[in-house]
Design a protein around this motif. Structure first.
Motif: not given
Length: 376
Positions: A85-86, A126-127, A129-130, A132
């Motif tokens: 995702d990042h 990244y996850r 930070r998001q 989720k």
């Protein structure tokens, strides 16, 4: 459906896939080690094998992917296989998605990582930070400090963190998945004592307990920890009355059958285990229990490989073989007898009568592979 525990012949590398009773799939480590340019390489083609299984199930994702730590033999090929995702560079047709990524806190905190280890860290950060699609195992003070420095609200992310001594959320024995995961390691307090991140000793160790027809089958996933960490796990479990969380019917050996996961000395013919580790391997194993060594074949005494500092170590294997015979179980080395033309994984089926080897299994040293369920 009945759950399956799948192991893959990958040399000295780890990957296991858990196919749960409700159809969910949990991948423990990912190490695509096969060299396609070597016709004699007997390690399986992990990406092709996993994609074939996902295609059969009509999906393009794993429900959870656990990277126990970021050594190459636990995450090689991560950036080639998965949809990350990042960064858009790691997205596109054919990539396999991860609904929930499980990593130790060390995977987020360690600096100066390279290659796939760096990508695991980037995706985990990244996850987080998001807020989720992530589970972080343990909460050392330095994780909280890192989050504060990054402007990430710790309190709003606490539900994504799983400490040692806790169960992974979303999995229960009474739910349709019929499994729970109890976390033994990493210890947050020990990471605070260390001046640098220790990947192996801060890796994820957990017990997966399956239930089928009222019978429990326990799998101990020991990552690459050494005997000192295993002894600490035993001591902490006893202190909190959690000895049952160290019972096991199936054991994924730590560190590819290294003597260092048993005791401080290799020994001449058989490694002598630390007393707490001895209790774990002998007293906590259930009748008919099996040990799986994710490793190259065990060296022959006097051979060149027998002098190698790298595992597997013959002396450790001799100990495991002896106690396995004493407990009517089997000692299976993933690379003992894979087919050259089509090296396949093998699986244990979880049944109401115990566990049984399913599909094509490698030969077992000194015995025939089990074909019927064994009580755990």
């Amino acid at each position: 459906m009945q759950a399956l525990v799948n192991f893959f012949p990958l040399g000295n590398a780890d990957t296991a896939r858990l196919d749960l009773a409700d159809g969910r799939k949990v991948l423990i480590d990912f190490a695509a080690m096969r060299c396609d340019d070597d016709e004699d390489d007997q390690r399986c083609d992990l990406p092709t094998t996993l994609r074939r299984d996902l295609d059969k199930a009509g999906r393009d994702y794993f429900d959870a992917v656990c990277i126990t730590h970021t050594d190459t033999d636990h995450c090689k090929g991560f950036g080639d296989f998965f949809w990350l995702d990042h960064a858009a560079l790691y997205q596109g047709k054919g990539r396999v998605k991860i609904r929930e990524l499980w990593v130790p806190a060390a995977a987020i905190l360690e600096e100066n990582l390279k290659d796939d280890a760096r990508l695991v860290r980037a995706e985990a950060r990244y996850r987080l930070r998001q807020g989720k699609g992530i589970r972080v195992f343990s909460r050392p003070e330095r994780l909280k400090a890192w989050m504060e420095a990054e402007g990430i609200d710790f309190e709003s992310r606490k539900h994504l963190i799983v400490d040692a001594g806790k169960l992974v959320p979303g999995y229960t024995l009474t739910g349709p998945e019929k499994v729970e995961f109890f976390v033994h390691c990493p210890f947050g307090w020990r990471q605070d004592e260390n001046t640098v991140v220790d990947r192996n000793e801060d890796s994820i160790v957990m017990q997966a307990t399956f239930v089928e027809g009222g019978r429990k089958t326990r799998l101990l996933l020991a990552s690459d920890v050494n005997y000192e960490t295993l002894a600490a796990i035993v001591q902490v479990s006893r202190k909190h009355g959690n000895e049952d969380r160290l019972a096991w019917d199936l054991m994924k050996l730590p560190h590819h059958c290294s003597y260092k996961s048993l005791g401080p000395e290799r020994g001449s013919n058989e490694t002598v285990p630390d007393p707490d580790v001895k209790w774990l391997f002998e007293d906590q194993r259930q009748p008919g229990s099996d040990i799986i060594s994710p490793s190259w074949p065990i060296p022959v005494k006097g051979s060149k490989a027998d002098d190698d500092v790298q595992p597997p170590h013959r002396q450790a294997a001799n100990y495991h073989r002896r106690i396995t015979v004493a407990h009517d179980g089997e000692f299976i080395v993933t690379m003992e007898h894979p087919s050259k033309s089509d090296p396949k994984p093998f699986a244990y089926k979880i049944t109401a009568f115990g566990f049984a080897l399913a599909l094509a299994a490698p030969m077992v040293a000194g015995t025939a592979a089990a074909a019927s369920p064994r009580a755990g």
